[in-house]
Design an enzyme around this catalytic site. Structure first.
Site, PDB file in Angstrom:
ATOM      1  N   GLU A 186      -3.072   2.987   1.978  1.00  0.00           N
ATOM      2  CA  GLU A 186      -2.616   3.595   0.730  1.00  0.00           C
ATOM      3  C   GLU A 186      -2.837   5.100   0.746  1.00  0.00           C
ATOM      4  OE1 GLU A 186      -3.655   3.848  -4.012  1.00  0.00           O
ATOM      5  OE2 GLU A 186      -4.177   1.977  -2.979  1.00  0.00           O
TER       6      GLU A 186
ATOM      7  N   HIS B  90       0.811  -1.221   0.000  1.00  0.00           N
ATOM      8  CA  HIS B  90       0.000   0.000   0.000  1.00  0.00           C
ATOM      9  C   HIS B  90       0.844   1.272   0.000  1.00  0.00           C
ATOM     10  CE1 HIS B  90      -2.062  -3.295   2.229  1.00  0.00           C
ATOM     11  NE2 HIS B  90      -2.972  -3.038   1.316  1.00  0.00           N
TER      12      HIS B  90
END
EC number: 1.17.7.4
Length: 309
Positions: free
Chosen positions: A126, A74
């Protein structure tokens, strides 16, 4: 009962690469290998790596000195990278290259002192990593999730804006937010190609292909997997009763009452073994035919770092 399998489904190139990085690091350097955050959002995968000696941590201060740490698929903020560098930790970066592409976009507009609007889900690793590419002394970065967020957004300079997005969002929802941004800020700029990754796009397209052919959709994926949740939401929006399941054990037999055709797909972090177990369970519940629905073939491969080859 027919079992219709969506294609493509399951692992993407970024997930394959991330898992391979942890496995290769364990092979070459031995346990323990520290990993910041779940390398991918799947309990089965994470538990398997834990059994081999991977230790998953939330922050770098949990990693002892003179150890190896891997950043998850991520991505991480610039501050996390700097912390690892300051502590001289050995780092392997499993950030998906498509996430890195978004990081580079954000860094570029930050250097140019252009305000940036990120489309994404608050709290997702993320998003935290991508927001963290923007310098705190630049014009500003904002997070929006919906057209409603856009409506209430106030920026400093509407004539100098850039947007980008989390890679695992709903394609349709993201297009709605982009349309709202362009309507409110006509001069806003964005990437030449949207930031939704190829695997997210392909798996959503595959669900669209089979949704009108099935009475029930099962999505194999973790509850904290963004792209898996989007697959379940998409099928539901298309009028199909849908469930997100971690494993075959989550299937409830009453879901199958009156079902003639069940669709099966899987998020990008769900391994093939879990999908196979779901299919076998459905067979035991009366599934008599398994149909592979044709879909887009994926040939993308992301190489692991040279030191791990």
């Amino acid at each position: 009962m027919e079992i219709i399998l969506a294609n493509p489904r399951g692992f993407c190139a970024g997930v394959d690469r991330a898992i391979s990085i942890v496995e290769r690091a364990l092979d070459l350097f031995g346990a323990p290998i520290y990993v910041r955050h779940e390398v991918v959002h799947n309990k089965f995968v994470v538990d398997g790596l834990k059994d081999r000696g991977a230790i998953f941590v939330d922050e770098l201060d949990e990693v002892p000195d003179d150890n190896t740490v891997i950043f998850s698929a991520h991505g991480v903020s610039k501050a996390v990278r700097q912390e690892a560098k300051t502590r001289a930790l050995k780092v392997f970066d499993a950030t998906c290259p498509l996430v890195t592409k978004v990081h580079m976009e954000v860094s570029r507009v930050s250097r140019k002192d252009i305000e940036c609007i990120l489309i994404g889900h608050a709290g997702h690793p993320e998003v935290e990593g991508t927001m963290g590419q923007y310098s705190s002394d630049s014009a500003g970065i904002y997070l929006v999730e919906s057209p409603e967020d856009v409506a209430s957004l106030v920026v400093k300079n509407p004539e100098k804006l850039y947007f980008c997005s989390q890679t695992t969002l709903s394609v349709d929802d993201t297009m709605d937010v982009i349309a709202a941004l362009q309507a409110k800020f006509p001069l806003i700029e964005g990437p030449r190609k949207d930031d939704i990754c190829y695997a997210t796009q392909n798996r959503q397209d595959a669900v669209r292909e089979i949704a009108d052919k099935v009475d029930l959709m099962l999505v194999v994926g973790a509850k904290n997997s963004s792209n898996s949740n989007r697959l379940k939401e998409l099928a539901s929006k298309m009028g199909v009763t849908s469930y997100l399941i971690d494993t075959a054990e989550n299937i409830e037999t009453d879901w199958l009452t009156g079902v003639n055709k069940v669709g099966v797909t899987a998020g990008a972090s769900a391994p093939a073994v879990l999908i196979k177990q779901v299919v076998e369970a459905l067979k035991s519940y009366g599934g008599h035919q398994v149909i592979e629905h044709p879909g887009k073939e994926e040939s993308i491969v992301f190489a692991v770092p040279a030191e791990l080859r």
